[in-house]
Design a protein around this motif. Structure first.
Motif, PDB file in Angstrom:
ATOM      1  N   THR A   1       0.828  -1.198   0.000  1.00  0.00           N
ATOM      2  CA  THR A   1       0.000   0.000   0.000  1.00  0.00           C
ATOM      3  C   THR A   1       0.867   1.254   0.000  1.00  0.00           C
ATOM      4  N   ALA A   2       0.233   2.395  -0.234  1.00  0.00           N
ATOM      5  CA  ALA A   2       0.955   3.660  -0.168  1.00  0.00           C
ATOM      6  C   ALA A   2       1.585   3.846   1.207  1.00  0.00           C
ATOM      7  N   LEU A   3       0.838   3.497   2.250  1.00  0.00           N
ATOM      8  CA  LEU A   3       1.355   3.628   3.612  1.00  0.00           C
ATOM      9  C   LEU A   3       2.590   2.763   3.815  1.00  0.00           C
ATOM     10  N   ALA A   4       2.534   1.520   3.366  1.00  0.00           N
ATOM     11  CA  ALA A   4       3.663   0.603   3.529  1.00  0.00           C
ATOM     12  C   ALA A   4       4.863   1.059   2.710  1.00  0.00           C
ATOM     13  N   ASN A   5       4.624   1.601   1.525  1.00  0.00           N
ATOM     14  CA  ASN A   5       5.726   2.102   0.710  1.00  0.00           C
ATOM     15  C   ASN A   5       6.444   3.250   1.399  1.00  0.00           C
ATOM     16  N   VAL A   6       5.684   4.169   1.977  1.00  0.00           N
ATOM     17  CA  VAL A   6       6.293   5.318   2.632  1.00  0.00           C
ATOM     18  C   VAL A   6       6.995   4.908   3.931  1.00  0.00           C
TER      19      VAL A   6
END
Length: 253
Positions: free
Chosen positions: A89-94
């Motif tokens: 997810t975007a959260l995990a990527n960041v």
């Protein structure tokens, strides 16, 4: 005078193929700078950026950090493509740089969520890259680069593949972040207009082997649409275009 954050002296890079990518680079990057490296494709801008990041070693000269050797969290790098993990997810990527640094899970998620909000992606924390537009994916990439609060942010033509409207919006968002946080930025571009709009200092590079042809200052107090449509902006663009033309022609600065 404040000591430079990064100092390059006589830096050159020759690849194993024999190609001399850059030579004779003499440059001080000061704390809080917004510096643009402007030049044609193949002039060594990306090579220079990678050497500053420590991803490649110079074959001559030296790169010094007068304020101390940077740690893994001190440099953020945004590539031409977002290079996101498609399965995350975007959260995990960041959150990835924080996870790698051993930051506890809840803290890492909270900091990642806060940074996504800073780049305008609140509500997209659980979205996967395939569900995001090109501009949104680049925002995630910028958030990932900034989540460790680096001293130096390096951007390698991050907006080149985006449409003009999205590019303008991201230019403004990047400036807003920089003005709020005052991290140091080195921004690679081949656009005269983008370099003048974003940067306070512009280094114009000549074609391969990449050399510094000229360094120009852009002394505008505030950016924004009023600046983009001003006579001052047009005059700076004309000055930088002329310098780039001379660099391309191989004439002396």
């Amino acid at each position: 005078m404040t000591a430079p954050l990064v100092s390059l002296r006589g830096v050159a890079k020759r690849y194993a193929t024999g190609t001399l990518a850059v030579r004779g680079i003499e440059l001080d990057i000061r704390p809080g700078d917004f510096l643009a490296l402007l030049g044609p494709s193949g002039c060594g801008k990306s090579t220079l950026l990678r050497m500053i990041a420590g991803l490649a070693e110079p074959t001559a000269g030296r790169i010094d950090w007068p304020g101390g050797t940077p740690g893994p969290r001190d440099i953020g790098f945004v590539f031409q493509e977002p290079t996101l993990m498609p399965w995350a997810t975007a959260l995990a990527n960041v959150a990835l740089p924080l996870d790698l640094a051993g930051v506890p899970g809840r803290e890492a998620e909270a900091r990642a969520a806060a940074m996504l909000a800073r780049v305008g992606l609140q509500g997209f924390e659980q979205a996967y890259p395939r569900a995001l537009s090109g501009g949104m994916r680049m925002r995630v990439s910028i958030a990932r680069a900034l989540v460790t609060r680096p001293r130096l942010l390096l951007l390698d033509e991050p907006f080149a593949a985006l449409d003009e409207i999205t590019r303008f919006r991201l230019n403004n968002d990047l400036l807003e972040l920089w003005e709020a946080e005052r991290f140091t930025v080195v921004f690679v571009t081949h656009s005269v207009f983008e370099s003048v709009y974003l940067a306070r200092r512009i280094v114009v590079m000549a074609p391969r082997p990449g050399r510094m042809h000229a360094e120009l200052a852009v002394a505008a107090a505030r950016r924004g649409e009023a600046f983009r449509t001003s006579a001052d902006y047009a005059a700076h663009c004309r000055e930088v275009s002329e310098a780039l033309g001379l660099a391309m022609a191989g004439e002396a600065a």
